[in-house]
Design a protein around this motif. Sequence first.
Motif, PDB file in Angstrom:
ATOM      1  N   VAL A  78      42.928  32.113  45.530  1.00  0.00           N
ATOM      2  CA  VAL A  78      41.743  31.271  45.372  1.00  0.00           C
ATOM      3  C   VAL A  78      41.502  31.114  43.884  1.00  0.00           C
ATOM      4  O   VAL A  78      41.255  32.094  43.181  1.00  0.00           O
ATOM      5  CB  VAL A  78      40.511  31.911  46.050  1.00  0.00           C
ATOM      6  N   ALA A  79      41.608  29.884  43.398  1.00  0.00           N
ATOM      7  CA  ALA A  79      41.350  29.600  41.984  1.00  0.00           C
ATOM      8  C   ALA A  79      39.908  29.116  41.848  1.00  0.00           C
ATOM      9  O   ALA A  79      39.494  28.178  42.537  1.00  0.00           O
ATOM     10  CB  ALA A  79      42.315  28.543  41.465  1.00  0.00           C
ATOM     11  N   LEU A  80      39.161  29.792  40.991  1.00  0.00           N
ATOM     12  CA  LEU A  80      37.785  29.393  40.703  1.00  0.00           C
ATOM     13  C   LEU A  80      37.740  28.789  39.315  1.00  0.00           C
ATOM     14  O   LEU A  80      38.431  29.264  38.402  1.00  0.00           O
ATOM     15  CB  LEU A  80      36.854  30.596  40.763  1.00  0.00           C
ATOM     16  N   ALA A  81      36.927  27.752  39.139  1.00  0.00           N
ATOM     17  CA  ALA A  81      36.755  27.138  37.829  1.00  0.00           C
ATOM     18  C   ALA A  81      35.305  26.705  37.675  1.00  0.00           C
ATOM     19  O   ALA A  81      34.728  26.112  38.582  1.00  0.00           O
ATOM     20  CB  ALA A  81      37.684  25.936  37.660  1.00  0.00           C
ATOM     21  N   GLY A  82      34.727  27.052  36.533  1.00  0.00           N
ATOM     22  CA  GLY A  82      33.336  26.717  36.251  1.00  0.00           C
ATOM     23  C   GLY A  82      32.541  27.969  35.939  1.00  0.00           C
ATOM     24  O   GLY A  82      33.094  28.967  35.485  1.00  0.00           O
TER      25      GLY A  82
END
Length: 107
Positions: A19-23
């Motif tokens: 799971v890639a999270l960005a922000g």
Amino acid sequence: MTTPISLTTTPTGPSTVAVALAGELDLYTAACIEPTLARLTGDGERELLLDLAGVTFCDSSGAALLLRTHRRCTAAGVRLRLCRVQRLPARVLRALGVDRAVSCSFA
């Protein structure tokens, strides 16, 4: 104003999902992504890999979300790993002891 967070899931093996999270991971965005993370812990995966390379900010609410996710994973027999944690979020996770509870790799 809160910056939105994006969440992208990618199966990386027969029993692993990345799971890639960005922000920014804060009170608002943690509440937005928690249902998805909770669902993933019960989907029969054996490993959940959270890629935090795109996370630019993390407050105590984000750290609490990671700890809740860790507890859910442990209860479901799923291994949780945090990877590519950037400098600013890493400071928060280290200060709050998240890195002692959850397997972390730092950028």
